[in-house]
Design an enzyme around this catalytic site. Structure first.
Site, PDB file in Angstrom:
ATOM      1  N   ASP A   1     -10.834   3.026   4.541  1.00  0.00           N
ATOM      2  CA  ASP A   1     -11.181   1.600   4.497  1.00  0.00           C
ATOM      3  C   ASP A   1     -12.703   1.409   4.490  1.00  0.00           C
ATOM      4  OD1 ASP A   1      -9.265  -0.405   4.263  1.00  0.00           O
ATOM      5  OD2 ASP A   1      -8.622  -0.238   6.354  1.00  0.00           O
TER       6      ASP A   1
ATOM      7  N   GLN B   1      -4.420  -1.471   9.846  1.00  0.00           N
ATOM      8  CA  GLN B   1      -4.388  -2.804   9.238  1.00  0.00           C
ATOM      9  C   GLN B   1      -4.954  -3.852  10.205  1.00  0.00           C
ATOM     10  OE1 GLN B   1      -3.593  -3.350   6.036  1.00  0.00           O
ATOM     11  NE2 GLN B   1      -3.891  -5.546   6.154  1.00  0.00           N
TER      12      GLN B   1
ATOM     13  N   LYS C   1       0.839  -1.205   0.000  1.00  0.00           N
ATOM     14  CA  LYS C   1       0.000   0.000   0.000  1.00  0.00           C
ATOM     15  C   LYS C   1       0.875   1.256   0.000  1.00  0.00           C
ATOM     16  CE  LYS C   1      -3.824  -2.384   2.292  1.00  0.00           C
ATOM     17  NZ  LYS C   1      -4.574  -2.649   3.531  1.00  0.00           N
TER      18      LYS C   1
HETATM   19  N1  GUN Z   1      -6.852  -6.822   6.460  1.00  0.00           N
HETATM   20  C1  GUN Z   1      -7.243  -7.543   5.380  1.00  0.00           C
HETATM   21  N2  GUN Z   1      -7.818  -6.733   4.472  1.00  0.00           N
HETATM   22  C2  GUN Z   1      -7.776  -5.491   4.970  1.00  0.00           C
HETATM   23  C3  GUN Z   1      -8.202  -4.217   4.481  1.00  0.00           C
HETATM   24  O1  GUN Z   1      -8.766  -4.062   3.382  1.00  0.00           O
HETATM   25  N3  GUN Z   1      -7.951  -3.159   5.291  1.00  0.00           N
HETATM   26  C4  GUN Z   1      -7.364  -3.293   6.499  1.00  0.00           C
HETATM   27  N4  GUN Z   1      -7.189  -2.202   7.224  1.00  0.00           N
HETATM   28  N5  GUN Z   1      -6.964  -4.445   6.979  1.00  0.00           N
HETATM   29  C5  GUN Z   1      -7.160  -5.533   6.214  1.00  0.00           C
END
Ligand code: GUN
Length: 296
Positions: free
Chosen positions: A119, A96, A52
């Site tokens: 998110d 995350q 990311k």
């Molecule tokens: N863990 C797995 N997928 C995601 C996501 O799209 N965002 C976040 N913050 N954590 C994750």
């Protein structure tokens, strides 16, 4: 059978966003700034967050990685989130998941400013999504909708079967596919671990979206001819023949099922890269909306 090429489409989207950033720079405007909070050192999470942050750099965004030890307390994490909420330089941020078990995930998600919640996990955004109001749509389901849109896959009046009811994928994609609009207007069945006779549903599905996390679970005998397959599974399976010592395997037995499908996403290179592209898109949206709010 046509491959829904997430790698190609995500690159197109990233190019579109990079072009926007270029224009912002020419106008001497602030560029979008995404922050990611990572607690602990889970291998997969480290990989995702790293991707990311690198993606931000490639398209000209600013990015900040807040890396905290696994021993971080809930209170310390909430303080960190408060700091990001009030930092006017940060347009959007993500925490995350999963978090270490001593931290209450719901408390953390509730602490994020909904205007910075790229998110789309805050109840304010989740509720707005269900009510077809402007919000942030979680990146993975948003990516699936974008793939269906860019390949002109017909979803209206189709029977979509979603496998898995997670808050990150299954639940939101079931809402999005049932919303009015295109893609959307689908008749949706949300199946999960307590569903009886899953095959009875999948055999009748025009579109199957699998977010289960069980490698090669969906077999050819479970689907009908012409089905559209969206495979959200990304399980690491040990493999000594690869440099990393593992490979990524989806929920769908691609070899078998692709022979019957009209469209199918590969793993890797399907939904995965779309998730990152849509997170960037949400961050650009956060910046744009922030600008509108400040100028008001
Ligand atoms: N863990 C797995 N997928 C995601 C996501 O799209 N965002 C976040 N913050 N954590 C994750």
């Amino acid at each position: 059978m046509e491959i829904l090429d997430g790698k190609k489409i995500s690159n197109q989207i990233k190019d579109e966003i990079a072009a926007e950033v270029s224009k912002m720079k020419t106008r001497r405007e602030k560029v979008p700034h995404l922050a990611a909070v990572l607690v602990g050192d889970d291998g997969a999470s480290l990989t995702y967050v790293g991707s990311k942050v690198r993606a931000c750099e490639r398209i000209g965004f600013e990015s900040t990685l807040v890396k905290l030890p696994a021993s971080t307390t809930e209170e310390e994490l909430l303080k960190e989130i408060e700091a990001l909420n009030s930092n006017t330089d940060i347009d959007g941020f993500i925490v995350q998941l999963p978090l270490p078990s001593h931290i209450d995930e719901q408390k953390v998600l509730l602490a994020v400013d909904p205007d910075k919640d790229v998110d789309g996990f805050h109840p304010a955004n989740f509720g707005k999504m269900a009510l077809e109001m402007e919000s942030f749509i979680p990146a993975t389901p948003y990516g699936i909708m974008e793939l269906l849109d860019r390949y002109n896959v017909e979803t209206s009046g189709k029977h979509t079967v979603v496998i898995g009811r997670s808050h990150i994928v299954g639940r939101p994609i079931s809402i999005l596919m049932s919303r009015k609009g295109n893609p959307g207007n689908s008749t949706v069945t949300l199946t999960h671990s307590r569903t009886q006779n899953l095959e009875a549903f999948t055999k009748n599905a025009d579109i199957i979206i699998s977010a289960l996390g069980v490698p090669n679970f969906l077999k050819a005998g479970m689907v009908k001819d012409g089905v559209v397959i969206i495979d959200v599974g990304i399980t690491r399976v040990a493999d000594d023949t690869t440099k990393k010592g593992y490979r990524i395997v989806g929920d769908v037995d691609f070899e078998e099922v692709s022979k019957k499908a009209s469209y199918i996403t590969p793993v890797p290179g399907g939904v995965g890269p779309m998730t990152i592209a849509m997170l960037l898109k949400n961050t650009l949206l956060a910046r744009t909306r922030q600008k509108v709010r400040i100028n008001k």
